[in-house]
Design a protein around this motif. Structure first.
Motif, short mmCIF file in Angstrom:
data_model
loop_
_atom_site.label_atom_id
_atom_site.label_comp_id
_atom_site.label_asym_id
_atom_site.label_seq_id
_atom_site.Cartn_x
_atom_site.Cartn_y
_atom_site.Cartn_z
N ALA A 73 0.74 -1.13 -0.07
CA ALA A 73 0.01 -0.14 0.11
C ALA A 73 0.89 1.27 0.08
O ALA A 73 0.61 2.03 -0.63
CB ALA A 73 -0.88 0.03 1.34
N THR A 74 1.88 1.16 0.87
CA THR A 74 2.88 2.48 1.06
C THR A 74 3.50 2.56 -0.41
O THR A 74 3.49 3.74 -0.97
CB THR A 74 3.76 2.04 1.88
OG1 THR A 74 3.49 2.09 3.14
CG2 THR A 74 5.03 3.27 2.01
N ALA A 75 3.85 1.50 -1.15
CA ALA A 75 4.54 1.43 -2.50
C ALA A 75 4.07 1.48 -3.69
O ALA A 75 4.37 1.54 -4.67
CB ALA A 75 5.65 0.29 -2.33
N SER A 76 2.85 1.72 -3.38
CA SER A 76 1.59 1.33 -4.81
C SER A 76 1.81 2.37 -5.65
O SER A 76 1.55 1.84 -7.06
CB SER A 76 0.16 1.59 -4.09
OG SER A 76 -0.03 2.94 -3.31
N LEU A 77 2.07 3.72 -5.50
CA LEU A 77 2.46 4.50 -6.63
C LEU A 77 3.59 3.95 -7.37
O LEU A 77 3.47 3.71 -8.79
CB LEU A 77 2.74 5.78 -6.13
CG LEU A 77 1.36 6.34 -5.69
CD1 LEU A 77 1.59 7.83 -4.91
CD2 LEU A 77 0.29 6.50 -6.47
N PRO A 78 4.73 3.74 -6.93
CA PRO A 78 5.87 3.01 -7.85
C PRO A 78 5.57 1.86 -8.29
O PRO A 78 6.15 1.41 -9.43
CB PRO A 78 7.06 2.99 -6.86
CG PRO A 78 6.80 3.84 -5.63
CD PRO A 78 5.21 4.16 -5.50
N ILE A 79 4.92 0.58 -7.66
CA ILE A 79 4.59 -0.55 -8.27
C ILE A 79 3.65 -0.28 -9.25
O ILE A 79 3.91 -0.86 -10.18
CB ILE A 79 3.82 -1.20 -7.02
CG1 ILE A 79 4.78 -1.62 -6.00
CG2 ILE A 79 3.27 -2.60 -7.80
CD1 ILE A 79 4.04 -2.34 -4.90
N GLY A 80 2.83 0.65 -9.13
CA GLY A 80 1.70 0.82 -10.26
C GLY A 80 2.64 1.36 -11.50
O GLY A 80 2.11 0.76 -12.82
N ARG A 81 3.41 2.12 -11.36
CA ARG A 81 4.24 2.67 -12.66
C ARG A 81 5.21 1.59 -13.29
O ARG A 81 5.04 1.51 -14.46
CB ARG A 81 5.19 3.80 -12.11
CG ARG A 81 4.36 5.11 -12.22
CD ARG A 81 5.50 6.27 -12.15
NE ARG A 81 6.59 6.20 -10.91
CZ ARG A 81 6.24 6.52 -9.64
NH1 ARG A 81 5.35 7.08 -8.98
NH2 ARG A 81 7.42 6.50 -8.83
N GLU A 82 5.60 0.54 -12.57
CA GLU A 82 6.39 -0.32 -12.90
C GLU A 82 5.72 -1.39 -13.65
O GLU A 82 5.79 -1.91 -14.91
CB GLU A 82 7.14 -1.11 -11.81
CG GLU A 82 7.87 -2.34 -12.35
CD GLU A 82 9.10 -2.11 -13.40
OE1 GLU A 82 9.34 -3.18 -14.09
OE2 GLU A 82 9.43 -0.89 -13.51
N VAL A 83 4.32 -1.74 -13.18
CA VAL A 83 3.43 -2.73 -13.80
C VAL A 83 2.87 -1.98 -15.13
O VAL A 83 2.98 -2.46 -15.99
CB VAL A 83 2.24 -3.01 -12.98
CG1 VAL A 83 1.21 -3.98 -13.71
CG2 VAL A 83 2.73 -3.69 -11.78
N ALA A 84 2.74 -0.70 -14.99
CA ALA A 84 2.17 0.23 -16.31
C ALA A 84 3.14 -0.02 -17.36
O ALA A 84 2.70 -0.29 -18.39
CB ALA A 84 1.89 1.37 -15.86
N ARG A 85 4.38 0.11 -16.82
CA ARG A 85 5.52 0.20 -17.84
C ARG A 85 5.87 -1.01 -18.50
O ARG A 85 5.69 -1.12 -19.93
CB ARG A 85 6.71 0.31 -17.30
CG ARG A 85 8.05 0.42 -18.15
CD ARG A 85 9.44 0.47 -17.34
NE ARG A 85 9.46 -0.60 -16.80
CZ ARG A 85 10.15 -1.70 -17.33
NH1 ARG A 85 10.36 -1.69 -18.56
NH2 ARG A 85 10.49 -2.60 -16.53
N ARG A 86 5.42 -2.41 -17.74
CA ARG A 86 5.56 -3.66 -18.40
C ARG A 86 4.37 -3.74 -19.26
O ARG A 86 4.43 -4.34 -20.50
CB ARG A 86 5.44 -4.63 -17.49
CG ARG A 86 6.76 -4.51 -16.65
CD ARG A 86 7.12 -5.49 -15.72
NE ARG A 86 8.07 -5.48 -14.70
CZ ARG A 86 8.73 -6.48 -14.03
NH1 ARG A 86 8.32 -7.80 -14.44
NH2 ARG A 86 9.66 -6.36 -13.14
N ALA A 87 3.13 -3.19 -18.88
CA ALA A 87 1.85 -3.56 -19.72
C ALA A 87 1.91 -2.71 -20.83
O ALA A 87 1.44 -3.23 -22.19
CB ALA A 87 0.61 -3.13 -19.14
N LEU A 88 2.31 -1.40 -20.83
CA LEU A 88 2.46 -0.55 -22.14
C LEU A 88 3.29 -1.08 -23.21
O LEU A 88 3.19 -1.02 -24.30
CB LEU A 88 2.84 0.69 -21.91
CG LEU A 88 1.81 1.54 -21.00
CD1 LEU A 88 2.16 2.89 -20.58
CD2 LEU A 88 0.46 1.60 -21.84
N SER A 89 4.56 -1.63 -22.63
CA SER A 89 5.40 -2.39 -23.53
C SER A 89 4.97 -3.52 -24.28
O SER A 89 5.18 -3.98 -25.45
CB SER A 89 6.80 -2.56 -22.85
OG SER A 89 6.92 -3.85 -21.77
N ALA A 90 4.22 -4.44 -23.59
CA ALA A 90 3.33 -5.40 -24.01
C ALA A 90 2.45 -5.15 -25.04
O ALA A 90 2.03 -5.72 -26.07
CB ALA A 90 2.74 -6.48 -22.81
#
Length: 401
Positions: free
Chosen positions: A383-400
């Motif tokens: 929960a604390t780290a959710s904003l950086p986690i979200g950006r990392e997952v988004a980066r991978r999704a967008l590259s896919a």
């Protein structure tokens, strides 16, 4: 023959409306405006499980191995979470916290935490026994450290703001029962209501169900979620605790031990202990789901955990079944507490990834398949780290894409 034209409902289909899934949706639309995102959440609203059932702490990142995703994302995420809450008027406070050693055997571990904090770039103040009272007059210990960057907030309100700010289509009350993934085309998801939702890329942020969703896509996650219930009490005399007080954690376990947390509402949470849950969403001993329990028991890693850590587990179980034992554990930090001061309150369940050999996955775990991104281990401090986690997952999704 011409190519079959597929009508997609969205570009990215996110399964899971907790804080990580909603942060991912938010990050995708921020990074690539115009990307169509749909979030499927089986509950009638956001953040009904891990996000909404934790102690509301914005963790500093002091506990986590330097260089790990948990360390990097918690330190960065804590600062970003405070800024996000301030920007959107979400209740929060940077309170600081004490980590207190109550036994001589804990002192080397406390000093190791000081070093780890410094390696992670976290300001730490070391305290002697007499200095603890400056922060917490009712707390006793041999030594302590004060971590100034720890805070508290309303993570459910954060999740709601992420949902609103993402511009994604969010479908609550939508449970996924089947996934048809075709690497050359995308994914089609069948819901319990019989609807089909098509997307180009699927992101799995299903928390307690993430390994099940991974298997539905055809990807073998090579881990299982083993659910651990965290049981809490509320302190009937909240004036005994000013802020946040933690014991020195055992580095062999991902759990932080029974701690005291003054929440954003002014109440003080005490706990959690950690016991095996008898269902993925088993918030009490009375909730048993035989299929889910059977899946846990069939996983070799579950038996390895039991064999290695039975002493620790027996202590947690004793504190679950005996209020007196739980009170004794709290009393090591807060000698003035009595059984009558502890009022049972809502429990949470931690979605802990366990490998086949019984290893408790101690870092965030994100894996990719063809047109899929799976978040397979995101318990605290997610929960604390959710904003950086979200950006990392988004980066991978967008590259896919």
């Amino acid at each position: 023959m011409g190519r079959v034209r597929i009508t997609y409902d969205c570009d990215v289909l996110v399964i899971g409306g907790g804080i990580v899934g909603l942060s991912t949706a938010y990050a995708i639309t921020r990074a690539a405006p115009g990307t169509r995102v749909t979030v499927l959440e089986k509950e009638p609203g956001p953040a009904r499980h891990q996000t909404g059932r934790n102690s509301g702490v914005i963790h500093s990142g002091i506990y986590y191995r330097p260089g790990s995703l948990k360390a990097r994302y918690a330190v960065r995420g804590a600062a970003e979470m405070v800024k996000f809450c301030a920007e959107y008027g979400i209740p929060h406070a940077v309170t600081g916290k004490l980590i207190v050693a109550t036994d001589r055997a804990e002192l080397p571990r406390l000093h190791a935490l000081v070093q780890r904090g410094r390696e992670n770039g976290i300001p730490v103040r070391e305290l002697g026994a007499s200095q603890i009272a400056e922060y917490e007059p009712e707390v006793r210990g041999l030594a302590a450290i004060h971590v100034g960057t720890t805070g508290i907030c309303d993570f459910v309100a954060v999740a709601r703001q992420l949902a609103h700010g993402s511009g994604a289509e969010i479908r609550y009350g939508t449970r996924v029962v089947r996934v048809d993934r075709r690497p050359e085309r995308g994914v089609a998801v069948l819901t319990a209501a019989g609807d089909v939702v098509r997307g180009r890329v699927l992101v799995n942020c299903a928390g307690l169900q993430c390994d099940e969703i991974a298997r539905l896509t055809g990807d073998d996650p090579d881990m299982r979620i083993v659910p651990f219930r965290g049981e809490y009490y509320e302190l009937a005399r909240p004036e005994l605790v000013r802020g946040l007080v933690y014991p020195v954690p055992d580095p062999a376990f991902p759990f932080l031990g029974v701690h005291l947390t003054r929440g954003i509402d002014g109440g003080v949470h005490v706990g959690p202990n950690a016991v095996p849950a008898l269902a993925r969403e088993g918030y009490g001993w009375g909730t048993v789901r035989p299929r889910e329990l059977g899946s846990t028991l069939a996983w070799p890693g579950s038996w390895q955990i039991a064999r290695r850590h039975w002493r620790y587990g027996a202590g947690e179980l004793r504190r679950s079944l005996s209020k007196r034992a739980f009170t004794e554990a709290v009393g090591r930090l807060l000698p003035g507490v009595s059984e009558g001061d502890l009022v049972p309150t809502a429990a949470g369940v931690r979605a802990q990834a366990v490998l086949r050999d019984g290893t408790l996955v101690d870092d965030f775990l994100i894996r990719e398949g063809a047109r899929t991104v799976h978040v397979l281990n995101a318990p605290s401090p997610a929960a604390t780290a959710s904003l950086p986690i979200g950006r990392e997952v988004a980066r991978r999704a967008l590259s896919a894409l």
